[in-house]
Each structure stands twice: as C-alpha cells, then as structure tokens.
Scaffold this active site. Structure first.
Site, PDB file in Angstrom:
ATOM      1  CG  ASP A   1     -11.645 -11.245   3.396  1.00  0.00           C
ATOM      2  OD1 ASP A   1     -12.922 -11.877   3.470  1.00  0.00           O
ATOM      3  OD2 ASP A   1     -10.978 -11.624   4.274  1.00  0.00           O
TER       4      ASP A   1
ATOM      5  CD  GLU B   1      -3.225   6.481  -8.988  1.00  0.00           C
ATOM      6  OE1 GLU B   1      -2.464   6.602  -8.110  1.00  0.00           O
ATOM      7  OE2 GLU B   1      -2.754   5.075  -9.786  1.00  0.00           O
TER       8      GLU B   1
END
Length: 559
Positions: A217, A267
């Site tokens: 956002d 990751e």
C-alpha cells in the site's frame, strides 16, 4: 498483421512455480464485505474459507486480501493496530491458517496487504511515542515536529491531508505529528532502523504462515526528506514529481527499502512476490518499482483511468508491454478496486477524457438518478473491457463483485457511510461521496437476510437492486456476467501463452484486434456499429449477430 508488441527477453509462465505471478488472475477480497460467517454484520476470514469453492470455480489463481488486521476502521482497515495478528472481529490466526490451507488445497495462492507508510494511532509503537515525549527514540519512529508560534500552538506547515483537513496533528506538548491520510494514521519515519526491523519481521511472519506474496500500500510514499524549514502546501504542489527528489512522494531512496525486502522474499522457495501500489507521475517512475531487485511488479492503473476508447486502450497496452520488457516484469491490468468507482458505473457516465480527477460527484450515482448514468451501456462496456483485459499478456487483477457486473452503490445515507474521505470533506472533484459505494457487501442470494452475506445484515446497507446481481441468480443464467467470467477464466488458463501480442488491422478506428503467439485472437468493438468477421470465423467466447461483433462487445477466437 502489424505492430508486434513483445516483452522481449521475459521468461514465459510455465512449470516453474516461481513464475506463477507473471500471468496470474488475482481476485481482490475486501474481507469485511465479502462473506460473514458468524452473523455479526462484518465479513470475516472464515467467510473467505467458506467461499473457497466459489473462488476455485471462478477460476482465479490467487486471492489478495485487503487488510484484516486489528483496526479501529478509521480507514477501512488501512489503519493497522498490529501487523502480525487478525482483527478479533474477523477471526483468529488459526482461522487465517485454515483459510490459507483451504485456498492452497484448491491451487489458489494468497497475497496479503502490507501498509508500511503509516500505522494506526493505536499501534504500540505510536502509543510509546506519545508516552515517551519530545526528543525520545520512540518519537523518532514517526514524523514529529515542533509547532510554530510562541508555544508551538501552530502546525509546522499548512499541509493538507489527502482525506481533507490538516496533515499535522498536535499532541499537547508543543509537537505535532504528520499524517498523509486520516488523523488516526501517523506516518512512519523510514529513516529509523526500528521501522525497518518492524516490517522485515512482519514480512517473515506472514511468509512463514504460507503467504505467497504482498500488495504494498502507498509504496511510493515511504521515503521522505523534510528540511528544517518546511515548504508551504503551494510550494509542495509546485514541485517536480518526476526527478525522484520530491520531499514526500516517489523518492529514489524508497527503492533502498525494497531492495532490503527483496532479500527477505528470496529467502523462501519459491520466492515471495510483491506488487506495488505506486501512483506516480510517469511510466518510467513506475517501472522502478517493478525491477527484479525490488518489488518485481507494480500496478498499472492506466486502463482504469481510460475511457472505453480504442485509441486509449491500444496506446496503454503498447506502452505497458514495452515497460514490462524494460524491467523484466510482467504488466498488471486492473479496472476496479476498493478505492475507485466500479467500472460498470464509470462507463455508464460521460467520458472522462482519461482523467479520474474531473468526473465529479456524479461518479457515485449508480442505482440512483437514472438521468445521470446509462446503466445498460455501462454494463455492456464493462464486460467488453474485462474480456479485453483478460486476453492480454500479464497478470489481471479483479475486484470482488465485478464478476457479477455490480455497479457502484450511490444512495448510501450519511449515517451509514464509513469512508474518512466523506467525513473529512476531501476534494469533491476526486472523492465525491467517498469509496463506500464500491465496498458494499456482496449479494450471494437473491433473497434472505442481506442477500446471503450474513444472518444479521450488512455493515453497509445493500440496495434492493442487488437481488438481480446475486450469485445464485447469476449462477442459474448461462448468459450472466458471472458465467461469462467463469468461461473466460477457464479459456484463459487453456490459451494464455507467452508475454506478447500483435495488433491486427481492422479497417476501423473503433475496433481493436490482437493475436497471441498461439493464434488466440481478441476482437473488441468499441464503437456503436457492428463489426463483421470473415466468413467461417466463430468465437469461442462471446456471441456474434449475423456474423458480426455487436457494438461494445468483445469476442475471443481460438487459433
């Protein structure tokens, strides 16, 4: 055939699960208005789980959930109290895990909203900032300034909030805090390492729970550079927003944050994905958010801002596919979301000439004064635009209810409204009566309490005409908007290939026709007169009349 448009060098979606997002159909769920499982008037997480089969039957690849976090709802949940929990009115973390499992079992990915520009004023970090006082490390996590005047009784600057009213709020000790949006949404100071740590923790928290990606956002607002003497609002408004140096918006420095986030995304196997909500000045500025080293994808709102016009659509598609080639991303296509008037209503009004900011309050009058909107034309054009969009290379973002052909709800009483843009008197040329009209809870049944949304009514009242758009009503009609979307998404999964298209000559300025690498063709008649196809050409989606594509209609042809 002429004018090939190709996102050159971009990998094509195939068996590699890491590339699932490149041509995915993503369905936005506004949780409080989707489905209410416990009858308290608010949609909830279990409501999404209960509708997992509906979402699978629709044929979407991913669900994006607008904020479901604990919140006072000063801005529809975008005022977040706790980034790593579920609002107890909407459920629990166990409910969230069950929802993720249910969607994953059906092959549907999960994207959640992250709101990093600001928190709620009830967030523990902001409460600590208020308690710690002036000059404290806690206050440095947000943007505090001494007020002007003898005792700091005047705001540091005359800046206006996006939702109307002043953008600086006093805290009673001579200092003021900055809020781009509602008073209850203080902006973070992204120069503070504690803020970085808070969001790295949050990204890992949801990724560890199986979330596949994030919608960011106000992605262009995080980085700020405020001088000792603040400029006036007029000076801010006059500043260049294309050079990456504006003090508040779209600063080049923001991409350092997203490079840090990318390390977290990578990751995981497959890497988590992200898409930026970045309302920026130029396509070149937007492209910076979509690099592989950053968020990877950025919303393209260009079709959302366009009229139902062949020239505008062709220019936008050509331009955005070129941007995708430059960034190594894939484009995102969107016509509606929780912040804008539903496109069935926009198309029923007079053309905007490409400007959302000048439509005025007539925007939100769908289902109200008939002399201000052509509902039938809006519905026709909306479906035609949606089928055009779904035929494009790249990802498609759908907003809940658009598959039903829902219009905006305009006649909401003031006491039933919730949007701060309405209550704070934001610019009527942009917001009019606010955004509540596209956030009215969905109709699932043509009869019953709240049209099947929940047993105790809906938190924003639904109009009577919602009965005609209910899921069970449209489910029984083979020609309904819902069943057309279902057929389109099923065909898209079968036909979608490559990340290119080639425009074909039509002999008419108001008709667009393009072909995909496997021969799949999309024909959209933007005009008011039928467009004849060659003898023997038969659509696999959409109907011809006397061998011609009717006015304001899209058809698909198999290669």
């Amino acid at each position: 055939m002429t004018d090939a448009v190709l996102a050159a060098g971009v990998p094509v979606l195939g068996s590699d699960d890491a590339a699932w997002w490149r041509q995915a159909v993503v369905y936005q769920v506004y949780p409080r208005s989707f489905a209410d499982s416990n009858g308290d008037g608010l949609g909830d997480i279990r409501g999404v789980t209960d509708k997992a089969d509906y979402l699978a039957g629709l044929g979407v690849d991913a669900v994006w959930l607008s904020p479901f976090y604990p919140s006072a709802l000063a801005d529809g949940g975008y005022d977040v109290d706790d980034y790593r929990n579920v609002d107890p009115r909407l459920g629990t973390l166990d409910d969230f895990d069950d929802m993720v499992a249910a969607l994953h079992e059906r092959g549907i990915k999960v994207i959640v909203d992250i709101v990093p520009n600001h928190s709620s004023d009830r967030h523990e970090m902001f409460r600590a900032a208020l308690a710690a006082g002036k000059g404290s490390p806690e206050r440095d996590r947000y943007i505090f300034r001494d007020g002007l005047g003898e005792n700091g009784e005047l705001p540091p600057a005359d800046w206006a909030s996006i939702f109307g009213g002043p953008a600086w709020e006093p805290v009673g000790d001579g200092q003021w805090y900055f809020h781009h949006f509602a008073t209850e949404q203080p902006d973070f100071n992204w120069d503070n390492p504690d803020v970085h740590a808070e969001f790295l923790h949050t990204l890992r928290f949801w990724s560890d729970r199986g979330v596949d990606g994030f919608r960011i956002d106000v992605a262009h607002g995080l980085s700020k550079d405020l001088p000792a003497v603040l400029p006036s609002q007029a000076e801010l408004d006059a500043m260049d927003t294309t050079d990456g140096q504006h003090p508040l918006w779209d600063r080049d420095a923001v991409h350092e944050i997203y490079r840090e986030w990318r390390q977290v995304f990578d990751e995981y196997d497959p890497p988590r994905i992200a898409v930026a909500e970045a309302w920026v000045a130029t396509p070149e500025r937007r492209a910076k958010y979509a690099t592989p080293e950053g968020l990877g994808q950025a919303f393209n709102f260009d079709l959302l801002e366009a009229d139902f016009d062949a020239a505008q659509f062709r220019h936008i598609v050509t331009d955005n596919l070129a941007q995708s080639a430059a960034t190594g991303s894939s484009s995102t296509w969107v016509l509606s979301n929780h912040d804008v008037v539903r496109h069935a209503t926009r198309y029923g009004l007079a053309p905007r000439r490409g400007s959302l900011a000048k439509q005025g309050s007539a925007w939100i009058l769908a289902g109200a004064p008939a002399d201000q909107i052509d509902l039938a034309r809006g519905s026709r054009q909306a479906l035609a635009a949606s089928l055009f969009l779904l035929g494009l290379p790249g990802s498609a973002y759908l907003y809940q209810g658009e598959e039903l052909g829902l219009h905006e709800v305009g006649d909401i009483k003031a006491e039933d409204r919730q949007d701060p843009a309405f209550f704070r008197g934001a610019d009527p040329e942009r917001d009019g009566l606010g955004r509540d009209g596209c956030r009215v809870p969905l109709p699932w049944t043509g009869t019953g309490s709240s049209f099947g949304f929940g047993a105790a009514g809906a938190h924003i009242p639904q109009p009577d005409w919602f009965a005609d758009y209910a899921v069970d009503v449209e489910d029984a009609d083979p020609a309904s908007s819902l069943n057309t979307y279902r057929r389109a998404l099923a065909l898209r999964h079968e036909l979608q290939t490559g990340e290119s298209l080639e425009w074909m000559e039509t002999g008419r300025d108001d008709v667009l026709r393009f072909v995909r690498p496997n021969g799949w063709q999309v024909v959209t008649n933007f005009g008011t007169e039928p467009f004849a196809l060659a003898e023997g050409e038969a659509p696999v989606l959409g109907e011809l009349v006397d061998g011609a594509v009717p006015a304001e209609t899209t058809v698909w042809l198999r290669g």
